[in-house]
Design an enzyme around this catalytic site. Structure first.
Site, PDB file in Angstrom:
ATOM      1  N   LYS A 272       0.841  -1.198   0.000  1.00  0.00           N
ATOM      2  CA  LYS A 272       0.000   0.000   0.000  1.00  0.00           C
ATOM      3  C   LYS A 272       0.874   1.244   0.000  1.00  0.00           C
ATOM      4  O   LYS A 272       2.003   1.209   0.491  1.00  0.00           O
ATOM      5  CB  LYS A 272      -0.853   0.031   1.289  1.00  0.00           C
ATOM      6  N   ARG A 346     -10.306 -11.571   2.113  1.00  0.00           N
ATOM      7  CA  ARG A 346     -11.187 -12.616   1.559  1.00  0.00           C
ATOM      8  C   ARG A 346     -10.524 -13.995   1.643  1.00  0.00           C
ATOM      9  O   ARG A 346     -11.210 -15.005   1.744  1.00  0.00           O
ATOM     10  CB  ARG A 346     -11.562 -12.250   0.113  1.00  0.00           C
TER      11      ARG A 346
HETATM   12  N1  BES Z   1      -7.942  -3.690   4.324  1.00  0.00           N
HETATM   13  C1  BES Z   1      -8.144  -3.311   3.004  1.00  0.00           C
HETATM   14  C2  BES Z   1      -9.452  -2.578   2.738  1.00  0.00           C
HETATM   15  C3  BES Z   1      -9.649  -1.255   3.422  1.00  0.00           C
HETATM   16  C4  BES Z   1      -9.525  -0.086   2.717  1.00  0.00           C
HETATM   17  C5  BES Z   1     -10.045  -1.195   4.737  1.00  0.00           C
HETATM   18  C6  BES Z   1      -9.755   1.121   3.322  1.00  0.00           C
HETATM   19  C7  BES Z   1     -10.266   0.018   5.339  1.00  0.00           C
HETATM   20  C8  BES Z   1     -10.130   1.176   4.633  1.00  0.00           C
HETATM   21  C9  BES Z   1      -8.148  -4.559   2.101  1.00  0.00           C
HETATM   22  O1  BES Z   1      -7.382  -5.620   2.538  1.00  0.00           O
HETATM   23  C10 BES Z   1      -7.605  -4.129   0.785  1.00  0.00           C
HETATM   24  O2  BES Z   1      -6.484  -3.706   0.749  1.00  0.00           O
HETATM   25  N2  BES Z   1      -8.399  -4.229  -0.263  1.00  0.00           N
HETATM   26  C11 BES Z   1      -7.993  -3.833  -1.557  1.00  0.00           C
HETATM   27  C12 BES Z   1      -8.491  -4.846  -2.539  1.00  0.00           C
HETATM   28  C13 BES Z   1      -7.935  -4.676  -3.927  1.00  0.00           C
HETATM   29  C14 BES Z   1      -6.466  -5.037  -3.937  1.00  0.00           C
HETATM   30  C15 BES Z   1      -8.700  -5.556  -4.857  1.00  0.00           C
HETATM   31  C16 BES Z   1      -8.583  -2.459  -1.846  1.00  0.00           C
HETATM   32  O3  BES Z   1      -9.734  -2.225  -1.465  1.00  0.00           O
HETATM   33  O4  BES Z   1      -7.905  -1.642  -2.420  1.00  0.00           O
HETATM   34 ZN    ZN Z   2      -5.343  -5.517   1.951  1.00  0.00          ZN
END
Ligand code: BES
Ligand code: ZN
Ligand code: ZN
Length: 494
Positions: A272, A346
């Site tokens: 991230k 997931r």
């Molecule tokens: N933990 C994150 C989602 C999240 C985003 C939680 C903002 C709280 C606030 C999750 O694991 C994630 O990173 N999801 C990705 C999925 C993508 C790679 C398909 C996302 O939402 O960007």
């Molecule tokens: Zn994530």
């Protein structure tokens, strides 16, 4: 903070402050002595106080009252005062008085407000409002701001009112416990620490507990969960807490609450951006909510079997982290191509669902997860996303959420979205394409629900409050603890 139910008439209550609810027309609950009533009418007429919800006015040395101060809380129109609003008003009063170092605060509920629903809401709202996120600040002055006693006066203490008063406190205490877990930084709230909390919950509330450690997860074949965990020095675990009722409304029902417990989400190799990454300590809010809900469920004793499953891992980047393109074998036997290591929630939920269904006999499943940024784009910080494969369960969840005063918005789950989830090399990829990210995440999880009634709550936008509210500190919201508790209670009444 201690809450007490009393029957002292409003004017005689000895307290630092008495809280009065004030409607649009200036009428108050409780009714106040003439001097205070005319002072309020005057302030409204002069435009100094607007009695709309969440507005407050402090009156010094109120004539005719034993309390030192009177806090007048706006409530808007009388017929719009719901328990949900009463919860917020109680919280607003508490947060207005706490910085003034009032030690004893009193609410006085005239007959109209002395109903079980209102009493529950007021007890709950006051306790939720008392929660702060500054535990690790060392400035002693902060600790001086505390309310010791909240008195709630009613015309007559009945068993129904006592039970509702207790329920409001049980639920709020459980929700504050969840908020505490979520608020802790990730160096202090690791998967083993989550397990330690779960053990304490089980011991204190008479719940069954099983914590699956890494060797057991490996032996079982939880390849998806282990793939996410492998980049971290923190050992993963799958927490299983179980509440078995003495008598059951329907002994064939076993409700499973499943919560995502990523104690920190760096994204893994699909890392991230560093801006805002610190927020990812709350990626275990789903797990914290199922643990909190079990505390209240154990104490409220619905006539239904309920289990909580909390897969806990840390998603790190390291020499041993899983790579984009890795293919893992889930506990279900299905293989998954990990195209993005940041779509880790997931993966751990998939194995937790299979474990709940195949190894523990779960018949109805509801998961809560801070799963996607896409749900935040879709719904902002107002509603959590609701995905559900069964109309009966949908109705139960929406009814529970309404009682609980939490809000969910249903999003689609049509099979057409499966076109977005194709992998050339494995049964499933862990991400869809660019669009509909909250839906493809839900579709992925659905593939592991084995056609059981199942719902998924995407709480990425609602588990953390970005701004202070008059009735709540900003930070962890504790959603959806109250909905989970109401759902279990409703299942027990079926
Ligand atoms: N933990 C994150 C989602 C999240 C985003 C939680 C903002 C709280 C606030 C999750 O694991 C994630 O990173 N999801 C990705 C999925 C993508 C790679 C398909 C996302 O939402 O960007
Ligand atoms: Zn994530
Ligand atoms: Zn995550």
């Amino acid at each position: 903070m201690e809450l007490k139910l009393i029957t002292t008439p409003a004017a005689e209550i000895q307290a630092d402050s008495l809280v009065a609810i004030c409607f649009k027309d200036g009428a108050t609950l409780p009714a106040l002595p003439a001097a205070a009533a005319s002072l309020i009418a005057e302030s409204i007429a002069a435009g100094e106080f607007d009695p709309k919800p969440l507005e407050t006015m402090l009156v010094h040395r109120p004539e005719g009252l034993a309390a030192r101060r009177l806090l007048v809380c706006g409530a808007g129109e009388k017929d719009k005062l719901t328990p949900a609003l009463a919860r917020k008003i109680a919280g607003t009063a508490l947060r207005a008085l706490k910085p003034l170092k009032h030690r004893t605060v009193a609410f006085s509920l005239a007959a109209e407000l002395a109903t079980p629903d209102s009493i529950e809401a007021i007890a709950c709202g006051a306790l939720l409002a008392d929660f702060e996120t500054d535990r690790l600040k060392t400035d002693e002055k902060l600790r001086e701001k505390h309310i010791d006693t909240v008195l709630v006066s009613v015309p007559e203490i009945t068993p129904a009112l006592e039970a509702a008063f207790a329920k409001g406190q049980i639920v709020a205490t459980a929700q504050n416990f969840t908020r505490h877990l979520v608020n802790e930084p990730s160096n202090l709230m690791t998967p083993p620490k989550m397990a330690e909390h779960a053990r304490a919950i089980a011991a204190e509330n008479g719940l069954k507990i099983d914590i699956l450690d890494e060797p057991r997860l490996r032996q079982l074949g939880c390849g998806a969960l282990l793939g996410v965990a492998q980049g971290s020095i923190q050992p993963p675990c799958l927490i299983h807490l179980e509440y078995v009722p003495e008598t059951s409304a329907d002994s064939s029902v076993h409700l499973a609450l499943v919560g995502k417990g990523v104690t920190f989400d760096t994204g893994g190799v699909s890392i991230k951006p560093s801006d805002g990454m610190e927020k990812m300590k709350y990626d275990m809010a789903g797990a914290a909510s199922v643990l909190g809900a079990m505390i209240a469920i154990a104490q409220l004793k619905p006539a239904v079997r309920v289990s909580a499953f909390a897969p806990c891992v840390e998603n790190m980047v390291s020499n041993n982290a899983q790579r984009p393109g890795d293919i893992v074998r889930t506990l279900s036997g299905k293989t998954v191509e990990v195209l993005n290591t940041d779509a880790e929630g997931r993966l751990i939920l998939a194995d937790a669902l299979t474990y709940a269904i195949r190894h523990c006999g779960a018949t109805h499943l509801v998961d809560a997860a801070t799963l996607t940024g896409a749900v935040v784009v879709a719904l902002g910080h107002i509603h959590a996303g609701l995905f559900v494969n069964n109309d009966g369960l949908k109705d139960s969840i929406l009814a529970a959420a309404k009682t609980a005063g939490e809000s969910f918005w249903q999003l689609p789950l049509d099979d057409d979205y499966n076109d977005y989830l194709k992998s050339p090399a494995a049964d499933l990829p862990n991400i869809g394409g660019r669009w509909g990210g909250a839906v493809t995440a839900a579709k992925f999880i659905e593939a592991f629900a084995e056609s059981k009634p199942w719902a998924h709550l995407d709480i990425a936008g609602t588990a953390w409050l970005e701004e202070d509210k008059p009735f709540l500190a900003k930070g962890p919201s504790g959603l959806p603890v109250r909905t989970f508790v109401e759902l279990a209670l409703a299942f027990g009444r079926r």
